[in-house]
Design an enzyme around this catalytic site. Sequence first.
Site, PDB file in Angstrom:
ATOM      1  N   ASP A  69       7.372   0.262  44.985  1.00 13.83           N
ATOM      2  CA  ASP A  69       6.289  -0.485  44.324  1.00 13.83           C
ATOM      3  C   ASP A  69       5.805   0.370  43.162  1.00 13.83           C
ATOM      4  OD1 ASP A  69       4.418  -2.305  43.587  1.00 13.83           O
ATOM      5  OD2 ASP A  69       3.264  -2.254  45.446  1.00 13.83           O
ATOM      6  N   CYS A  72       2.153   0.791  41.492  1.00 11.48           N
ATOM      7  CA  CYS A  72       1.125   0.227  42.364  1.00 11.48           C
ATOM      8  C   CYS A  72      -0.167   1.020  42.170  1.00 11.48           C
ATOM      9  CB  CYS A  72       1.579   0.308  43.816  1.00 11.48           C
ATOM     10  SG  CYS A  72       0.436  -0.482  44.957  1.00 11.48           S
ATOM     11  N   HIS A 164      -1.970  -5.322  49.655  1.00 15.22           N
ATOM     12  CA  HIS A 164      -2.580  -5.682  48.377  1.00 15.22           C
ATOM     13  C   HIS A 164      -3.758  -6.624  48.616  1.00 15.22           C
ATOM     14  CE1 HIS A 164       1.470  -4.740  46.198  1.00 15.22           C
ATOM     15  NE2 HIS A 164       0.811  -3.653  46.576  1.00 15.22           N
ATOM     16  N   HIS A 181      -5.986  -4.439  44.242  1.00 16.14           N
ATOM     17  CA  HIS A 181      -4.904  -3.493  44.517  1.00 16.14           C
ATOM     18  C   HIS A 181      -3.580  -4.231  44.418  1.00 16.14           C
ATOM     19  CE1 HIS A 181      -2.607  -1.181  47.921  1.00 16.14           C
ATOM     20  NE2 HIS A 181      -2.235  -0.739  46.725  1.00 16.14           N
ATOM     21  N   PRO A 305     -10.040   3.200  47.777  1.00 13.18           N
ATOM     22  CA  PRO A 305     -10.483   2.130  48.682  1.00 13.18           C
ATOM     23  C   PRO A 305     -10.411   2.557  50.144  1.00 13.18           C
ATOM     24  CG  PRO A 305      -8.220   1.753  48.034  1.00 13.18           C
ATOM     25  CD  PRO A 305      -8.663   2.996  47.301  1.00 13.18           C
ATOM     26  N   GLY A 306     -11.239   1.926  50.961  1.00 16.04           N
ATOM     27  CA  GLY A 306     -11.173   2.157  52.402  1.00 16.04           C
ATOM     28  C   GLY A 306     -10.238   1.147  53.039  1.00 16.04           C
ATOM     29  N   HIS A 329      -5.374   8.131  47.500  1.00 14.12           N
ATOM     30  CA  HIS A 329      -5.362   6.769  46.947  1.00 14.12           C
ATOM     31  C   HIS A 329      -6.025   5.771  47.884  1.00 14.12           C
ATOM     32  CE1 HIS A 329      -2.320   5.742  49.854  1.00 14.12           C
ATOM     33  NE2 HIS A 329      -1.902   4.661  49.230  1.00 14.12           N
ATOM     34  N   LYS A 399      -6.548 -11.226  50.970  1.00 13.82           N
ATOM     35  CA  LYS A 399      -5.382 -10.429  51.313  1.00 13.82           C
ATOM     36  C   LYS A 399      -4.107 -11.136  50.885  1.00 13.82           C
ATOM     37  CE  LYS A 399      -6.231  -6.476  53.360  1.00 13.82           C
ATOM     38  NZ  LYS A 399      -5.649  -5.210  52.902  1.00 13.82           N
TER      39      LYS A 399
END
Length: 400
Positions: A69, A72, A164, A181, A305-306, A329, A399
């Site tokens: 990816d 990404c 993502h 994302h 991000p969490g 990340h 999502k």
Amino acid sequence: MELMKNVQAWTEGVEIEWDAMQQIRNIAGLPIVAGHIAVMPDVHLGKGATVGTVVPTRGAIIPAAVGVDIGCGMAALRTQLKAAQLPESLMQIRSAIEAAVPVGFDVHDVELNPTHQGPHGRDLRTKMQALYARFETLAILTTLRRVDARRIWRQLGTLGGGNHFIELCLDEAGDVWVMLHSGSRNIGKTIGEAAIGMAREAAHHAGIGLPDKDLAWLNEGTAEFNQYVEALQWAQDYAALNRELMLFRVLNALRATLAHPIKVTTEVVNCHHNYATIEEHFGSKVWITRKGAVSAREGQLGIIPGSMGTRSYIVRGRGNPLSYCSCSHGAGRRMSRGAAKRHFNLDALAAQTAGVECRKDAGVLDEIPGAYKDIDAVMAAQADLVEVVHTLKQVLCVKG
């Protein structure tokens, strides 16, 4: 701290799998490595190389360390919308975003033809035209078995699947953020897989013994290396533009749903976390591959991000040279997707995503927050890599 020979790690208070430790040893022992390996607190098992690792190499790149990816990463922007201006139910907004941005394997019915200015004030149509022109001249196209050009452009401005996501978040002041994302979609995967195959073939012909065949590399000066680097840079730009286009479409969906103007502030971040680039560290220019890691030079903004039920962070880099000016990340997985599905049920998913407008079905069970490491522990472990600028908590999550 020094985790093992030739490795610097920011993992205090964070668990690491044994298999991931072995992968790190394998990478650190490669002859092309130009210095120590930097291990981020979100580190976990990956293909060939661990996710959450920064790898410096001299005269070569490991395609599997970059991953399939390519490019990404994350994008986020702060709007002038306040939490109080959001409706009590966000279901209609989620539906509008899902209609505006294809997810999973879905693509746009026709290629996007934007004539607008993007969040940064640049013309996105000009960027798309430049990307088109560069694609047609990529040398790697002669190596790829089959490329569906129509699909490539219909996927531009789409989310994809897996981990993502698109989120609406609130910061500590109640300001509304759009955060997402995604990466280079199927064309990045196609380029990555082709390069991994070329690297394996080169290692075989050279008689190079490897602890893992996915750690094969391409050497500078070879036709294969040149093809890959050109395509790599193109795919990274594709991924960045993909995120910009999605930000624009999400903003338009918000405007249409809320029926009033939504302005964007100057706080806009768009950063890769799967990529390779030439950088100077410790007085030498080397290839830096960040596989699940973000550039965190002094003053540089990034996104960590969490999960779909926990906090995320807009951060400013401290420029720590030992980490090659990098940070994590995200939170990082602590269990595989299969293990998450076996360990958790839909009741747990509903409980862990309480207060978030999102899917709560079996299709996203493997993305349950409990499958990820504790984001607070991850942030504590890298306090000398970044400082927190904004703390975000999602109220809506789409999502892939």
